[in-house]
Design a protein around this motif. Sequence first.
Motif, mmCIF file in Angstrom:
data_model
loop_
_atom_site.group_PDB
_atom_site.id
_atom_site.type_symbol
_atom_site.label_atom_id
_atom_site.label_comp_id
_atom_site.label_asym_id
_atom_site.label_seq_id
_atom_site.Cartn_x
_atom_site.Cartn_y
_atom_site.Cartn_z
ATOM 1 N N PHE A 58 0.956 -1.153 -0.083
ATOM 2 C CA PHE A 58 0.048 0.019 -0.260
ATOM 3 C C PHE A 58 0.777 1.435 0.207
ATOM 4 O O PHE A 58 0.577 2.309 -0.750
ATOM 5 N N ALA A 59 1.990 1.377 0.805
ATOM 6 C CA ALA A 59 2.673 2.335 1.009
ATOM 7 C C ALA A 59 3.657 2.868 -0.378
ATOM 8 O O ALA A 59 3.898 3.761 -0.999
ATOM 9 N N VAL A 60 3.898 1.507 -0.944
ATOM 10 C CA VAL A 60 4.882 1.680 -2.195
ATOM 11 C C VAL A 60 4.044 2.149 -3.340
ATOM 12 O O VAL A 60 4.346 3.036 -4.179
ATOM 13 N N LEU A 61 2.695 1.715 -3.384
ATOM 14 C CA LEU A 61 1.978 1.934 -4.308
ATOM 15 C C LEU A 61 1.108 3.038 -4.348
ATOM 16 O O LEU A 61 0.510 3.609 -5.344
ATOM 17 N N PHE A 62 1.060 3.858 -3.162
ATOM 18 C CA PHE A 62 -0.041 4.681 -3.019
ATOM 19 C C PHE A 62 0.155 5.852 -3.749
ATOM 20 O O PHE A 62 -0.722 6.560 -4.524
ATOM 21 N N LEU A 63 1.300 6.342 -4.089
ATOM 22 C CA LEU A 63 1.743 7.596 -4.839
ATOM 23 C C LEU A 63 1.813 7.335 -6.504
ATOM 24 O O LEU A 63 2.087 8.262 -7.426
ATOM 25 N N ALA A 64 1.527 6.062 -6.753
ATOM 26 C CA ALA A 64 1.786 5.585 -8.110
ATOM 27 C C ALA A 64 1.157 6.242 -9.243
ATOM 28 O O ALA A 64 1.503 6.856 -10.607
#
Length: 145
Positions: A58-64
């Motif tokens: 979630f943290a890695v992809l949140f700003l994708a």
Amino acid sequence: MTSLAHTAIAAAAQSQTAEPFTRGAVGGVRTTLKIEAAAILTASLVAYGRTEFGWLWFAVLFLAPDLSMLGYFAGRRIGAVCYNLAHSYATPLLLGGIGIAAHVPAALPLMLIWTAHIAFDRLLGYGLKYATAFGDTHLGRVGKA
């Protein structure tokens, strides 16, 4: 016609010809839109917590979805299209629907991360973009004029 009717017609015509970001279309419903965004963000987080995807993803992809801003290197119009495709609820919902139909387990968690991102952006006042300028959104002007 009465002068009140003339005034109403003139006001309607003015709102149709004004710049999209100065029209004031959001106006009194801004609070409703923020409540809606908060509800979508909350629902996305609760539903995501029930998946087995893990909060690190979630943290890695949140700003994708913000990578779509790279489209602005090709100009305002292409940038707005890219940004709007990545920041419209329709896109992640389509991904989720296709993923569920095709039995792709990762589609649902990805959809929830994406909808959470969009809702968070809307809470901050970032809306879908007009091609006139990056700061011109359906929620009003963002940033310095």
